[in-house]
Design an enzyme around this catalytic site. Sequence first.
Site, PDB file in Angstrom:
ATOM      1  N   ASP A 136       0.870  -1.172   0.000  1.00  0.00           N
ATOM      2  CA  ASP A 136       0.000   0.000   0.000  1.00  0.00           C
ATOM      3  C   ASP A 136       0.913   1.231   0.000  1.00  0.00           C
ATOM      4  O   ASP A 136       2.126   1.114   0.214  1.00  0.00           O
ATOM      5  CB  ASP A 136      -0.891  -0.048   1.243  1.00  0.00           C
ATOM      6  CG  ASP A 136      -1.730   1.200   1.392  1.00  0.00           C
ATOM      7  OD1 ASP A 136      -2.412   1.577   0.431  1.00  0.00           O
ATOM      8  OD2 ASP A 136      -1.690   1.810   2.482  1.00  0.00           O
ATOM      9  N   ASP A 164      -0.225   5.239   0.915  1.00  0.00           N
ATOM     10  CA  ASP A 164      -0.514   6.198   1.978  1.00  0.00           C
ATOM     11  C   ASP A 164      -0.678   5.487   3.315  1.00  0.00           C
ATOM     12  O   ASP A 164      -1.482   4.568   3.455  1.00  0.00           O
ATOM     13  CB  ASP A 164      -1.795   6.971   1.668  1.00  0.00           C
ATOM     14  CG  ASP A 164      -1.653   7.880   0.458  1.00  0.00           C
ATOM     15  OD1 ASP A 164      -0.521   8.293   0.148  1.00  0.00           O
ATOM     16  OD2 ASP A 164      -2.679   8.176  -0.186  1.00  0.00           O
ATOM     17  N   ASP A 177      -1.352  -0.855   6.055  1.00  0.00           N
ATOM     18  CA  ASP A 177      -1.495  -0.257   7.387  1.00  0.00           C
ATOM     19  C   ASP A 177      -2.911  -0.237   7.910  1.00  0.00           C
ATOM     20  O   ASP A 177      -3.120   0.185   9.058  1.00  0.00           O
ATOM     21  CB  ASP A 177      -0.977   1.186   7.347  1.00  0.00           C
ATOM     22  CG  ASP A 177      -1.914   2.092   6.545  1.00  0.00           C
ATOM     23  OD1 ASP A 177      -2.506   3.010   7.134  1.00  0.00           O
ATOM     24  OD2 ASP A 177      -2.060   1.868   5.327  1.00  0.00           O
TER      25      ASP A 177
END
Length: 226
Positions: A15, A17, A172
């Site tokens: 991922d 951001d 995240d």
Amino acid sequence: MSAHPSPEAPAIVFDLDGTLVDSAPDICAVANAVLAGEGAAPLTLAEARGYVGSGADMFVRRMRAARGLPDAEHDRLLAAFLDRYEGAVEHSALYPGVLDALALLTARGHALGVCTNKPIGPTRTVLAHFGLAHRFAAVLGGDSLAVRKPDPAPLLAVFAELGAPGGLYVGDSEVDAETADRAGVPFLLFTEGYRKAPVETLTHAAAFAHFDRLAPLVEARASRSA
């Protein structure tokens, strides 16, 4: 560009951001520029972090709802947001250890990719800004396909472009954990990003708080699979 990872060096997809890049300050600044034009109160950084993860369209929907802006203005506000978002890199920063971790994984033969809900234009801008574009043989944004995470199709498409039937996904958030689960690939959770739920509530194979721990985790999993 495609790659053919070996079982000893599985493909790894990231991922963006909240995982590789702390981009919330730039996203917040873009949102607040749009809100200022509407005479609305700015978002706090905490609010902006909480709205990240499901793509620009959903971010703007959450932003509008928080400030009472009408649904009828959505398309106009989204266009204004995207226009500013394309080059928003001034306040973003890589998480500590990212550069070294990516270099080490590349040196060990892992094919690397990116699967993010960030639009592909800003995604490529951020990767270029931080000198990371050459590290990734496959990159998909939130507008690259007709669907976005947590639909597993974008993640599986990145693995396919890497020439791998699967591998590891690093993210995240709740969205990332669900995406990996639905794609049937192990999920490595970076705990310092934009996650809202407790770590123990997210399905994950391992968790880490600093990128100096990523390569040892990957190596440990590869050793168990050998």
